[in-house]
Design a protein around this motif. Structure first.
Motif, PDB file in Angstrom:
ATOM      1  N   PHE A  52      71.602  79.767 118.415  1.00  0.00           N
ATOM      2  CA  PHE A  52      72.400  79.314 119.542  1.00  0.00           C
ATOM      3  C   PHE A  52      73.411  78.316 119.011  1.00  0.00           C
ATOM      4  O   PHE A  52      73.032  77.272 118.465  1.00  0.00           O
ATOM      5  CB  PHE A  52      71.502  78.666 120.606  1.00  0.00           C
ATOM      6  CG  PHE A  52      70.468  79.619 121.138  1.00  0.00           C
ATOM      7  CD1 PHE A  52      70.748  80.422 122.225  1.00  0.00           C
ATOM      8  CD2 PHE A  52      69.233  79.726 120.521  1.00  0.00           C
ATOM      9  CE1 PHE A  52      69.801  81.312 122.705  1.00  0.00           C
ATOM     10  CE2 PHE A  52      68.274  80.610 121.001  1.00  0.00           C
ATOM     11  CZ  PHE A  52      68.561  81.405 122.092  1.00  0.00           C
ATOM     12  N   VAL A  53      74.700  78.660 119.148  1.00  0.00           N
ATOM     13  CA  VAL A  53      75.759  77.806 118.616  1.00  0.00           C
ATOM     14  C   VAL A  53      76.836  77.589 119.666  1.00  0.00           C
ATOM     15  O   VAL A  53      77.017  78.413 120.561  1.00  0.00           O
ATOM     16  CB  VAL A  53      76.394  78.396 117.329  1.00  0.00           C
ATOM     17  CG1 VAL A  53      75.364  78.559 116.229  1.00  0.00           C
ATOM     18  CG2 VAL A  53      77.097  79.698 117.605  1.00  0.00           C
ATOM     19  N   GLU A  54      77.519  76.474 119.521  1.00  0.00           N
ATOM     20  CA  GLU A  54      78.678  76.184 120.360  1.00  0.00           C
ATOM     21  C   GLU A  54      79.883  76.020 119.460  1.00  0.00           C
ATOM     22  O   GLU A  54      79.848  75.248 118.491  1.00  0.00           O
ATOM     23  CB  GLU A  54      78.436  74.900 121.159  1.00  0.00           C
ATOM     24  CG  GLU A  54      79.589  74.545 122.073  1.00  0.00           C
ATOM     25  CD  GLU A  54      79.319  73.297 122.882  1.00  0.00           C
ATOM     26  OE1 GLU A  54      80.225  72.450 122.972  1.00  0.00           O
ATOM     27  OE2 GLU A  54      78.196  73.168 123.408  1.00  0.00           O
ATOM     28  N   LEU A  55      80.955  76.745 119.759  1.00  0.00           N
ATOM     29  CA  LEU A  55      82.185  76.713 118.976  1.00  0.00           C
ATOM     30  C   LEU A  55      82.943  75.416 119.247  1.00  0.00           C
ATOM     31  O   LEU A  55      83.048  74.967 120.387  1.00  0.00           O
ATOM     32  CB  LEU A  55      83.057  77.916 119.344  1.00  0.00           C
ATOM     33  CG  LEU A  55      84.398  78.034 118.632  1.00  0.00           C
ATOM     34  CD1 LEU A  55      84.188  78.265 117.136  1.00  0.00           C
ATOM     35  CD2 LEU A  55      85.212  79.161 119.242  1.00  0.00           C
TER      36      LEU A  55
ATOM     37  N   ASN B 247      93.494  73.013 113.237  1.00  0.00           N
ATOM     38  CA  ASN B 247      92.164  72.506 113.541  1.00  0.00           C
ATOM     39  C   ASN B 247      91.115  73.231 112.712  1.00  0.00           C
ATOM     40  O   ASN B 247      91.312  74.386 112.314  1.00  0.00           O
ATOM     41  CB  ASN B 247      91.848  72.650 115.027  1.00  0.00           C
ATOM     42  CG  ASN B 247      92.621  71.662 115.869  1.00  0.00           C
ATOM     43  OD1 ASN B 247      92.898  70.544 115.433  1.00  0.00           O
ATOM     44  ND2 ASN B 247      92.998  72.062 117.070  1.00  0.00           N
ATOM     45  N   ILE B 248      90.006  72.565 112.494  1.00  0.00           N
ATOM     46  CA  ILE B 248      88.905  73.112 111.715  1.00  0.00           C
ATOM     47  C   ILE B 248      87.922  73.763 112.674  1.00  0.00           C
ATOM     48  O   ILE B 248      87.524  73.169 113.677  1.00  0.00           O
ATOM     49  CB  ILE B 248      88.208  71.988 110.917  1.00  0.00           C
ATOM     50  CG1 ILE B 248      89.238  71.265 110.039  1.00  0.00           C
ATOM     51  CG2 ILE B 248      87.049  72.545 110.091  1.00  0.00           C
ATOM     52  CD1 ILE B 248      88.808  69.889 109.592  1.00  0.00           C
ATOM     53  N   VAL B 249      87.535  74.999 112.366  1.00  0.00           N
ATOM     54  CA  VAL B 249      86.576  75.727 113.197  1.00  0.00           C
ATOM     55  C   VAL B 249      85.173  75.319 112.764  1.00  0.00           C
ATOM     56  O   VAL B 249      84.817  75.428 111.590  1.00  0.00           O
ATOM     57  CB  VAL B 249      86.769  77.250 113.064  1.00  0.00           C
ATOM     58  CG1 VAL B 249      85.725  78.001 113.870  1.00  0.00           C
ATOM     59  CG2 VAL B 249      88.182  77.653 113.483  1.00  0.00           C
ATOM     60  N   LEU B 250      84.402  74.847 113.741  1.00  0.00           N
ATOM     61  CA  LEU B 250      83.041  74.369 113.489  1.00  0.00           C
ATOM     62  C   LEU B 250      82.106  74.929 114.547  1.00  0.00           C
ATOM     63  O   LEU B 250      82.552  75.425 115.585  1.00  0.00           O
ATOM     64  CB  LEU B 250      83.007  72.840 113.561  1.00  0.00           C
ATOM     65  CG  LEU B 250      83.938  72.118 112.601  1.00  0.00           C
ATOM     66  CD1 LEU B 250      84.528  70.878 113.246  1.00  0.00           C
ATOM     67  CD2 LEU B 250      83.201  71.754 111.349  1.00  0.00           C
ATOM     68  N   VAL B 251      80.839  74.824 114.268  1.00  0.00           N
ATOM     69  CA  VAL B 251      79.830  75.177 115.264  1.00  0.00           C
ATOM     70  C   VAL B 251      78.800  74.062 115.319  1.00  0.00           C
ATOM     71  O   VAL B 251      78.488  73.436 114.301  1.00  0.00           O
ATOM     72  CB  VAL B 251      79.130  76.527 114.960  1.00  0.00           C
ATOM     73  CG1 VAL B 251      80.106  77.683 115.094  1.00  0.00           C
ATOM     74  CG2 VAL B 251      78.485  76.535 113.591  1.00  0.00           C
ATOM     75  N   GLU B 252      78.306  73.821 116.524  1.00  0.00           N
ATOM     76  CA  GLU B 252      77.197  72.885 116.674  1.00  0.00           C
ATOM     77  C   GLU B 252      75.945  73.698 116.915  1.00  0.00           C
ATOM     78  O   GLU B 252      75.952  74.643 117.705  1.00  0.00           O
ATOM     79  CB  GLU B 252      77.417  71.927 117.844  1.00  0.00           C
ATOM     80  CG  GLU B 252      76.302  70.914 117.978  1.00  0.00           C
ATOM     81  CD  GLU B 252      76.567  69.830 119.002  1.00  0.00           C
ATOM     82  OE1 GLU B 252      75.747  68.904 119.077  1.00  0.00           O
ATOM     83  OE2 GLU B 252      77.585  69.901 119.721  1.00  0.00           O
ATOM     84  N   GLN B 253      74.885  73.351 116.204  1.00  0.00           N
ATOM     85  CA  GLN B 253      73.619  74.037 116.403  1.00  0.00           C
ATOM     86  C   GLN B 253      72.454  73.107 116.075  1.00  0.00           C
ATOM     87  O   GLN B 253      72.611  72.151 115.323  1.00  0.00           O
ATOM     88  CB  GLN B 253      73.534  75.321 115.593  1.00  0.00           C
ATOM     89  CG  GLN B 253      73.634  75.173 114.105  1.00  0.00           C
ATOM     90  CD  GLN B 253      73.670  76.528 113.415  1.00  0.00           C
ATOM     91  OE1 GLN B 253      73.040  77.478 113.843  1.00  0.00           O
ATOM     92  NE2 GLN B 253      74.419  76.619 112.341  1.00  0.00           N
ATOM     93  N   TYR B 254      71.329  73.419 116.677  1.00  0.00           N
ATOM     94  CA  TYR B 254      70.126  72.623 116.474  1.00  0.00           C
ATOM     95  C   TYR B 254      69.493  72.997 115.144  1.00  0.00           C
ATOM     96  O   TYR B 254      69.346  74.179 114.826  1.00  0.00           O
ATOM     97  CB  TYR B 254      69.134  72.875 117.623  1.00  0.00           C
ATOM     98  CG  TYR B 254      67.941  71.952 117.587  1.00  0.00           C
ATOM     99  CD1 TYR B 254      68.047  70.637 118.031  1.00  0.00           C
ATOM    100  CD2 TYR B 254      66.709  72.391 117.119  1.00  0.00           C
ATOM    101  CE1 TYR B 254      66.949  69.787 118.010  1.00  0.00           C
ATOM    102  CE2 TYR B 254      65.605  71.546 117.094  1.00  0.00           C
ATOM    103  CZ  TYR B 254      65.745  70.245 117.543  1.00  0.00           C
ATOM    104  OH  TYR B 254      64.658  69.409 117.512  1.00  0.00           O
ATOM    105  N   ARG B 255      69.104  71.999 114.381  1.00  0.00           N
ATOM    106  CA  ARG B 255      68.448  72.199 113.093  1.00  0.00           C
ATOM    107  C   ARG B 255      67.028  71.656 113.197  1.00  0.00           C
ATOM    108  O   ARG B 255      66.814  70.446 113.190  1.00  0.00           O
ATOM    109  CB  ARG B 255      69.224  71.507 111.972  1.00  0.00           C
ATOM    110  CG  ARG B 255      70.594  72.104 111.719  1.00  0.00           C
ATOM    111  CD  ARG B 255      70.488  73.558 111.380  1.00  0.00           C
ATOM    112  NE  ARG B 255      71.715  74.087 110.809  1.00  0.00           N
ATOM    113  CZ  ARG B 255      71.841  75.329 110.406  1.00  0.00           C
ATOM    114  NH1 ARG B 255      70.816  76.173 110.509  1.00  0.00           N
ATOM    115  NH2 ARG B 255      72.969  75.752 109.892  1.00  0.00           N
ATOM    116  N   LYS B 256      66.078  72.550 113.318  1.00  0.00           N
ATOM    117  CA  LYS B 256      64.679  72.187 113.545  1.00  0.00           C
ATOM    118  C   LYS B 256      64.132  71.276 112.441  1.00  0.00           C
ATOM    119  O   LYS B 256      63.381  70.335 112.710  1.00  0.00           O
ATOM    120  CB  LYS B 256      63.819  73.444 113.686  1.00  0.00           C
ATOM    121  CG  LYS B 256      62.361  73.171 113.973  1.00  0.00           C
ATOM    122  CD  LYS B 256      62.160  72.460 115.299  1.00  0.00           C
ATOM    123  CE  LYS B 256      60.693  72.212 115.564  1.00  0.00           C
ATOM    124  NZ  LYS B 256      60.497  71.220 116.612  1.00  0.00           N
ATOM    125  N   ALA B 257      64.491  71.536 111.198  1.00  0.00           N
ATOM    126  CA  ALA B 257      63.981  70.716 110.095  1.00  0.00           C
ATOM    127  C   ALA B 257      64.374  69.248 110.262  1.00  0.00           C
ATOM    128  O   ALA B 257      63.663  68.351 109.808  1.00  0.00           O
ATOM    129  CB  ALA B 257      64.491  71.242 108.755  1.00  0.00           C
TER     130      ALA B 257
END
Length: 181
Positions: free
Chosen positions: A143-146, A56-66
């Motif tokens: 703030f990230v989610e794995l 599996n590919i390790v990713l993170v979800e995060q908010y990008r203000k721009a």
């Protein structure tokens, strides 16, 4: 002088931030005419293609203000002044995912937006991950989610534009060309 070179005749510093610097250069063009160039100076960054033992590919979800939305991305981060890119890659992998590795392979480097910025990304690969015993402290304003997803799941997120940045799209294409299923 190279046939396409633009000669800077004056630089005006517009903004000096924590991450970027914005300047406007007056330039003389190869044909002798003049123009202005708005340029963002950036210290550079790293990005990591990390695969788990399950593939599996390790990713993170995060908010990008721009963009005013969240994206799912491969782990990445800014180079600190004088820091070796491989050291940055290991640090960012640890901070964002709780994984570490002693086996990072440089895949490529690329400019993100050479029309107006000098940001250079160093892209690394690892499939030798170890879960850390304790999660390191990440950046206080990050703030990230794995997430750990298959390539097929990532392709679906691309279709939904939840994966929608160049470094992650580049990483997924690299994995497809390597034959990851």
């Amino acid at each position: 002088m190279h046939k396409f070179e633009e000669i800077t005749t004056h630089t005006k510093e517009i903004f000096q931030g924590k991450i970027i610097q914005l300047k406007v250069d007056n330039v003389t063009l190869p044909d002798g005419n003049t123009s202005k160039r708005e340029i963002i100076k950036h210290p550079g960054a790293v990005a990591i293609i990390a695969l788990t033992d399950e593939g599996n590919i390790v990713l993170v979800e995060q908010y990008r203000k721009a963009l005013e939305k969240s994206l799912v991305e491969i782990p990445a981060g800014k180079l600190e002044e004088g820091e070796d890119p491989q050291t940055t890659a290991k640090r960012e992998l640890e901070e964002e995912t709780g994984y570490t590795t002693d086996n990072l392979q440089l895949i490529n480097t690329f400019y993100t937006s050479p029309g107006f910025a000098d940001e250079l990304v160093h892209l690394y690969f690892t499939d030798h991950l170890q879960k850390m015993h304790s999660s390191p402290d990440g950046d206080e304003d990050e703030f990230v989610e794995l997430m750990e997803l298959s390539l097929k799941d990532c392709e679906q997120l691309e279709q939904q534009q939840r994966i929608h940045d160049a470094k992650t799209s580049y990483a997924l294409l690299y994995l497809k060309l390597r034959g990851l299923k």
